[in-house]
Design a protein around this motif. Sequence first.
Motif, PDB file in Angstrom:
ATOM      1  N   TYR A 241      -5.494  -9.544 -74.351  1.00  0.00           N
ATOM      2  CA  TYR A 241      -5.138  -8.685 -73.212  1.00  0.00           C
ATOM      3  C   TYR A 241      -5.549  -7.232 -73.427  1.00  0.00           C
ATOM      4  O   TYR A 241      -5.075  -6.342 -72.734  1.00  0.00           O
ATOM      5  N   GLN A 242      -6.454  -6.999 -74.355  1.00  0.00           N
ATOM      6  CA  GLN A 242      -6.891  -5.633 -74.628  1.00  0.00           C
ATOM      7  C   GLN A 242      -7.511  -4.990 -73.388  1.00  0.00           C
ATOM      8  O   GLN A 242      -7.324  -3.808 -73.126  1.00  0.00           O
ATOM      9  N   SER A 243      -8.231  -5.790 -72.609  1.00  0.00           N
ATOM     10  CA  SER A 243      -8.851  -5.256 -71.395  1.00  0.00           C
ATOM     11  C   SER A 243      -8.482  -6.081 -70.164  1.00  0.00           C
ATOM     12  O   SER A 243      -9.169  -6.030 -69.148  1.00  0.00           O
ATOM     13  N   VAL A 244      -7.388  -6.842 -70.292  1.00  0.00           N
ATOM     14  CA  VAL A 244      -6.944  -7.697 -69.191  1.00  0.00           C
ATOM     15  C   VAL A 244      -5.482  -7.392 -68.910  1.00  0.00           C
ATOM     16  O   VAL A 244      -4.688  -7.199 -69.828  1.00  0.00           O
ATOM     17  N   SER A 245      -5.119  -7.324 -67.642  1.00  0.00           N
ATOM     18  CA  SER A 245      -3.721  -7.064 -67.303  1.00  0.00           C
ATOM     19  C   SER A 245      -2.879  -8.314 -67.519  1.00  0.00           C
ATOM     20  O   SER A 245      -3.357  -9.440 -67.334  1.00  0.00           O
ATOM     21  N   LEU A 246      -1.635  -8.104 -67.917  1.00  0.00           N
ATOM     22  CA  LEU A 246      -0.693  -9.197 -68.119  1.00  0.00           C
ATOM     23  C   LEU A 246       0.327  -9.139 -66.988  1.00  0.00           C
ATOM     24  O   LEU A 246       1.041  -8.154 -66.834  1.00  0.00           O
TER      25      LEU A 246
END
Length: 366
Positions: A241-246
């Motif tokens: 999730y470093q560049s993805v929204s959770l």
Amino acid sequence: MRKVKSGSAGAVLMAVLMLAGCAPDGDADGADDKTGFAEDATVGVLLPEEEDGDIGQARDTGELFAEALEGAGFTADVQFQNPSPKADERGQIEDMIDSGAKVLIIADVHIGRSVDVLNDARDDGVIIIAYERLNPWGTIADYGVAVDHFEVGESQAKALLEGLAEKYPEQSTYTVELFSGVPSDDDDTTMFEGAMSILQPKIDDGTLVVVSGEVSRKETDTESWRENSITRMDALLQGPYQSVSLDGVLVPNDLHAQAVIESVSAHGREVPVVVGQGSAPDAVSSIVSGVQYATTYTDERDLVDMAITMVEQLQGGEKVTVVPSRPETEQFIDFPTNLLAPVLATHENAAEVYADDPDLAPLTQP
């Protein structure tokens, strides 16, 4: 006899028992030959001292049992099991039996140490009621009283889906992660199965995307609650999730929920939809503040009430009234069992849900 007053928000329900051992009219046949005893008979209650150090909850439950049993006219013998591996719960059970207990209500995760004592007691006419933890008992107990953990998991999953739709109305798919709790805890396993009965179809059709790919019980196990929840959440945020929204997180209880929120906040990320379980005070405050989305609530007073009602029916020579449970929950039960259904608490209904709880109601006030 006076029956202990039920204290929850009125929505708590008795779902109940597997059909085996249940009469067609909804009456259980489990211990009919043992029923009918003195109105002031001794009822033994053995509760565990909580291994996580939260002995206050066990003590509160003990006080509820003592008050309810004495109020119903019985003689209460309430004891607490030491969590030590060398704990003498066997001796405590023998003492209760020697003191003339007609019914034993036992919440015990180490019941294997006392199987022979309990079987001998049953042969002598003592009625055994398993309280809260059913899985270790097999067929040793005559009856059981517990929270419907499968339904808890279902309620959590439904709340997660509702929260996602509410928070992200423009989205048709959502990223989520799953935490399933302690591997050795049968209740956690049952809750996870309940949740996945709702979530797995949504994962299969692409509505929910678990970016980490971790969806099995083994992959989502989280030991030691808070500490390892933070560690796992940190790893997820720094990895997949470093560049993805959770968007959402399902956790097995409110300690996990608060740990996830702490981790996300420490990383400067938006708090996702987090659904916990157990109505811990910190979680209730967080829900009222609009941070944690939801939790589930079961009032211990209602669980105790169900057990006392069972004892009263047995004392009077009556059959224990039960309602057949759904097939999904029957697989977890080996004897007639009353199950307490959870109530879902969110920001919208928290004041109503906790209105009758003296400890949690004040947390919902502005």
